[in-house]
Design a protein around this motif. Sequence first.
Motif, mmCIF file in Angstrom:
data_model
loop_
_atom_site.group_PDB
_atom_site.id
_atom_site.type_symbol
_atom_site.label_atom_id
_atom_site.label_comp_id
_atom_site.label_asym_id
_atom_site.label_seq_id
_atom_site.Cartn_x
_atom_site.Cartn_y
_atom_site.Cartn_z
ATOM 1 N N VAL A 85 -2.607 12.315 4.799
ATOM 2 C CA VAL A 85 -1.933 13.191 5.762
ATOM 3 C C VAL A 85 -2.511 13.053 7.164
ATOM 4 O O VAL A 85 -1.882 13.474 8.139
ATOM 5 N N GLU A 86 -3.677 12.448 7.280
ATOM 6 C CA GLU A 86 -4.341 12.365 8.582
ATOM 7 C C GLU A 86 -4.265 10.983 9.220
ATOM 8 O O GLU A 86 -4.419 10.857 10.439
ATOM 9 N N GLU A 87 -4.044 9.945 8.440
ATOM 10 C CA GLU A 87 -4.024 8.585 8.971
ATOM 11 C C GLU A 87 -2.645 7.960 8.775
ATOM 12 O O GLU A 87 -2.155 7.852 7.653
ATOM 13 N N ALA A 88 -2.058 7.527 9.872
ATOM 14 C CA ALA A 88 -0.680 7.021 9.855
ATOM 15 C C ALA A 88 -0.499 5.824 8.930
ATOM 16 O O ALA A 88 0.525 5.704 8.244
ATOM 17 N N ARG A 89 -1.488 4.933 8.870
ATOM 18 C CA ARG A 89 -1.305 3.724 8.055
ATOM 19 C C ARG A 89 -1.190 4.062 6.576
ATOM 20 O O ARG A 89 -0.453 3.417 5.833
ATOM 21 N N TYR A 90 -1.906 5.101 6.134
ATOM 22 C CA TYR A 90 -1.818 5.502 4.736
ATOM 23 C C TYR A 90 -0.550 6.314 4.475
ATOM 24 O O TYR A 90 0.049 6.215 3.402
ATOM 25 N N THR A 91 -0.147 7.095 5.458
ATOM 26 C CA THR A 91 1.107 7.832 5.332
ATOM 27 C C THR A 91 2.273 6.859 5.185
ATOM 28 O O THR A 91 3.165 7.053 4.354
ATOM 29 N N ASP A 92 2.267 5.791 5.986
ATOM 30 C CA ASP A 92 3.318 4.784 5.902
ATOM 31 C C ASP A 92 3.243 4.013 4.587
ATOM 32 O O ASP A 92 4.260 3.708 3.968
ATOM 33 N N ARG A 93 2.033 3.707 4.173
ATOM 34 C CA ARG A 93 1.837 2.863 2.987
ATOM 35 C C ARG A 93 2.225 3.571 1.700
ATOM 36 O O ARG A 93 2.792 2.973 0.787
ATOM 37 N N TYR A 94 1.929 4.858 1.613
ATOM 38 C CA TYR A 94 2.148 5.585 0.364
ATOM 39 C C TYR A 94 3.150 6.726 0.483
ATOM 40 O O TYR A 94 3.281 7.538 -0.424
ATOM 41 N N GLY A 95 3.876 6.783 1.598
ATOM 42 C CA GLY A 95 4.748 7.921 1.855
ATOM 43 C C GLY A 95 5.992 8.008 0.996
ATOM 44 O O GLY A 95 6.631 9.064 0.941
#
Length: 265
Positions: free
Chosen positions: A165-175
Amino acid sequence: MFVNELIQKIVLIQVKVFWPTGPDVNAKGLSRRRMLQGAEDSLRRLKTDYIDFYFVHDFDERTPIEETLRALDDLQRQGKILYPAVSNWAAWQIAKALGISAKEQLARFELIQPMYNLVKRQAEAEILPLAASEQMGVISYSPLGAELLTGKYGVNKRPDQGRLVEEARYTDRYGDEMNFTVADRFSAYSTEQGIDPSTLAVAWVMSNPAVTAPIIGARNAEQLESSLAAADVNMTPEWRDEISSLSVTPAPATDRGETLLSKWT
């Protein structure tokens, strides 16, 4: 003296090169200049004579693969690196590089670092079979899916804090919503088995015969202990298949849907 000698025996130094380290146009990519300078800078900062694994961290479309491989070969011949390694390349790119290395008698990639976990299984289609076929080591990253598979996340379970929820790359990767559905299934399954989800997630990755070792990370001792406990899990092929059924198996690399991914295991 004894402690230093012991550390040298159990520590492997891995360095990555690709992303910019400064504003200079030559401070990025996989050109010969960037490869050689990056290795020298790392050796100086780490105060060591050599690097065990020198990773090319991404694919450089602007630099011929031959140039990158020649630089790696020179570094190995000079004793500054032991082995070339690769991360975030497609299987065809790695295979092409292996072919060039064989033809030109250059040092080849010996280690691959792909993303691999229960919700990110694309490596099963081509990268892991390639590694098994060419006897390459595999140290996969993100076995917990940026905490998605720790039991903290689900369709109706979204913490206020955390990488997802805090880092965009992980939000994009696992969203993708399907990933959270898998997280719910996996969390419920882990509870039924009486095993910490983090432990089971790492054990599942470790059970793939092509994986040499998963890369684990932790913010505290408790998180580290749950991941390390995976070493004590006796993951049978049948158990692995049962867990695998909780997520979507990637399509085979060919256009023949009847092809079995298990053929290379």
